[in-house]
Scaffold this active site. Structure first.
Site, PDB file in Angstrom:
ATOM      1  CE1 TYR A 141      20.125 -11.760  -9.205  1.00 48.24           C
ATOM      2  CE2 TYR A 141      18.697 -11.603  -7.280  1.00 48.24           C
ATOM      3  CZ  TYR A 141      19.842 -11.219  -7.955  1.00 48.24           C
ATOM      4  OH  TYR A 141      20.701 -10.317  -7.390  1.00 48.24           O
ATOM      5  CG  ASP A 235      16.934 -18.790  -3.695  1.00 47.30           C
ATOM      6  OD1 ASP A 235      16.492 -18.288  -2.635  1.00 47.30           O
ATOM      7  OD2 ASP A 235      17.622 -18.146  -4.509  1.00 47.30           O
ATOM      8  CE  LYS A 263      13.920 -10.308  -2.538  1.00 46.14           C
ATOM      9  NZ  LYS A 263      14.479 -11.244  -3.482  1.00 46.14           N
TER      10      LYS A 263
HETATM   11  C1  LIG Z   1      15.999 -11.504  -3.776  1.00 46.54           C
HETATM   12  C2  LIG Z   1      16.490 -12.874  -4.032  1.00 46.54           C
HETATM   13  C3  LIG Z   1      17.821 -13.248  -3.786  1.00 46.54           C
HETATM   14  C4  LIG Z   1      18.866 -12.272  -3.365  1.00 46.54           C
HETATM   15  O1  LIG Z   1      18.585 -11.707  -2.121  1.00 46.54           O
HETATM   16  P1  LIG Z   1      19.279 -10.315  -1.708  1.00 46.54           P
HETATM   17  O2  LIG Z   1      18.784 -10.085  -0.314  1.00 46.54           O
HETATM   18  O3  LIG Z   1      18.810  -9.320  -2.707  1.00 46.54           O
HETATM   19  O4  LIG Z   1      20.749 -10.539  -1.772  1.00 46.54           O
HETATM   20  C5  LIG Z   1      18.170 -14.570  -3.968  1.00 46.54           C
HETATM   21  N1  LIG Z   1      17.273 -15.483  -4.361  1.00 46.54           N
HETATM   22  C6  LIG Z   1      15.998 -15.157  -4.606  1.00 46.54           C
HETATM   23  C7  LIG Z   1      15.038 -16.221  -5.026  1.00 46.54           C
HETATM   24  C8  LIG Z   1      15.564 -13.846  -4.461  1.00 46.54           C
HETATM   25  O5  LIG Z   1      14.298 -13.525  -4.726  1.00 46.54           O
END
Ligand SMILES: *Cc1c(COP(=O)(O)O)cnc(C)c1O
Length: 417
Positions: A141, A235, A263
């Site tokens: 994701y 990511d 995060k």
């Molecule tokens: C949570 C997450 C996102 C999206 O971040 P948001 O702050 O919710 O927009 C993108 N990539 C990864 C790997 C994530 O865990």
């Protein structure tokens, strides 16, 4: 009003009563608890039920809820005002702190969410390479921008379709989807598509269950990128500052061309970031021609909270954090093996864990079809015992520094009660 009444009200004013879908407890055959306050490892709902929290806002709160030092620093920052829309030193301090400690990045740009960070990374990779297509993996994701809401099609190999309504076919066709763990497939796709700007991967896939990949596999992706001229984007929105300060790039020794953060980097305040070497980063405006901007980007309170969080993350911190996680996983395993969840395994990587009713899957297509059905039972039993798991079987558990020995004892007590 109690949670059920609040949920009824909220549904009148907001689609589904929530501002992010997984919060609605959809599919759990129950209504969401409305949370009122939190402290340490505990979160308390409107009815004053207190839960041991293993969702932890889905990852940012690595120190636990309401860490005292972060609270004090954020409060002090508030006294100076909370948005300038101008150059300021708060973001400089956070940028300096991060760049000084992570070898593979030379510059960083702050924004407000992980989604924004990945969205910018896509544009940056295209701007840097002059190519159009990107590769992502089934089971990773990357946020909710159009280009990443794409899944493998059901028809011909290599065919993709949008995983959300509202994404145009022309956007979908620029994102190619591969299965995790299969280097051969990636090689073939790259060979057939000379137009690949970047390969995007969660180096620790943690949004569709926890699906740790081998170092050889990640190294293979690095090699494919080196050979083809595509950029490798890690990511690390979940894994950054979580698995170690330098995230999975540090854990694996593999250097990505671009890294995205979110995060933990904001310690629970809205912060996302794109980082990399100077030659790539300076393609961003105002130096380069890749546009990116934000009214509230590098919000001073968020910058201060992020820095106060990151400053606590030394080697000793990670050692204790991982010990907490290890102990908690053992407690859950022990209890599950004797209480109707014998078919479960718990996949763990450092402070992240995922209970799954099967042998640990290695890719999304190995996750058992009955996952959600089985998870319902686990979630409900835990909730009644005052234990709050992430409210979906595909979401993982997060352990914080606040999940210490006292909390571990309390967990044991609650599970076996
Ligand atoms: C949570 C997450 C996102 C999206 O971040 P948001 O702050 O919710 O927009 C993108 N990539 C990864 C790997 C994530 O865990």
């Amino acid at each position: 009003m109690n949670s059920d009444q609040l949920f009824e009200q909220a549904k009148k004013y907001t689609p589904g009563g929530v501002h992010s879908p997984v919060r609605s407890f959809k599919g759990l055959h129950t209504t969401p608890r409305f949370m009122n306050r939190a402290q340490g490892a505990f979160i308390t709902d409107e009815e004053n039920n207190e839960y041991i929290d293993f969702c932890m806002s889905f990852g940012p709160l690595i120190l636990g809820h309401k860490n005292q030092d972060v609270l004090e620093k954020a409060k002090a920052a508030l006294e100076n005002g909370w948005s300038f829309g101008a150059a300021e030193k708060y973001s400089l301090e956070l940028a300096q702190y991060i760049v000084d400690r992570i070898d593979h990045i030379e510059q960083i740009r702050f924004m407000n969410s992980g989604t924004e960070a990945v969205m910018t990374a896509i544009r940056l990779a295209r701007g840097a390479t002059g190519r159009n297509k990107i590769i992502k993996f089934n089971g990773c994701y990357h946020g909710h921008m159009d280009q990443m809401l794409i899944k493998a099609g059901s028809g011909l190999a290599g065919e993709v379709e949008a995983s959300s309504k509202g994404v145009t076919p022309s956007t979908a066709q620029d994102t190619l989807v591969c299965e995790l763990g299969n280097l051969e497939e990636v090689r073939e796709v790259v060979k057939a598509n000379p137009d690949i700007a970047a390969i995007f991967i969660e180096p620790l896939p943690a949004n569709n269950g926890l699906l740790p990949q081998t170092i050889e596999y990640l190294k293979g992706l690095r090699e494919i990128c080196n050979e083809s001229g595509a950029l490798l984007v890690f990511d690390e929105v979940i894994s950054g500052f979580r698995t170690s300060f330098g995230g999975m790039a540090q854990d694996t020794g593999i250097t990505p061309d671009i890294v995205t953060y979110g995060k933990v980097i904001g310690g629970g305040f809205p912060v996302g970031a794109v980082a990399g070497k100077k030659d790539i980063m300076e393609l961003l405006a105002p130096v380069g021609g890749v546009y990116q901007a934000g009214t509230l980007s590098a919000n001073p309170v968020a910058m201060v909270a992020g820095l106060a969080t990151l400053k606590q993350l030394d080697d000793n911190f990670y050692e204790k954090l991982n010990q907490n996680a290890q102990a908690i996983v053992e407690i859950f395993k022990d209890w599950m093996s004797q209480n109707g969840f014998e078919d479960y395994e718990i996949v763990q990587y450092k402070s992240l864990f995922w209970p799954v009713p099967a042998k640990a899957p290695k890719a999304a297509n190995q996750i058992p079809a009955n996952l959600l059905e089985r998870f319902n039972e686990l979630f409900k039993v835990c909730l009644e015992k005052g234990i709050y798991l992430s409210p979906n079987g595909y979401e993982i558990g997060f352990v914080s520094a606040a999940h210490d020995q006292a909390v571990q004892e309390e967990l044991k007590k609650r599970l076996w009660s």
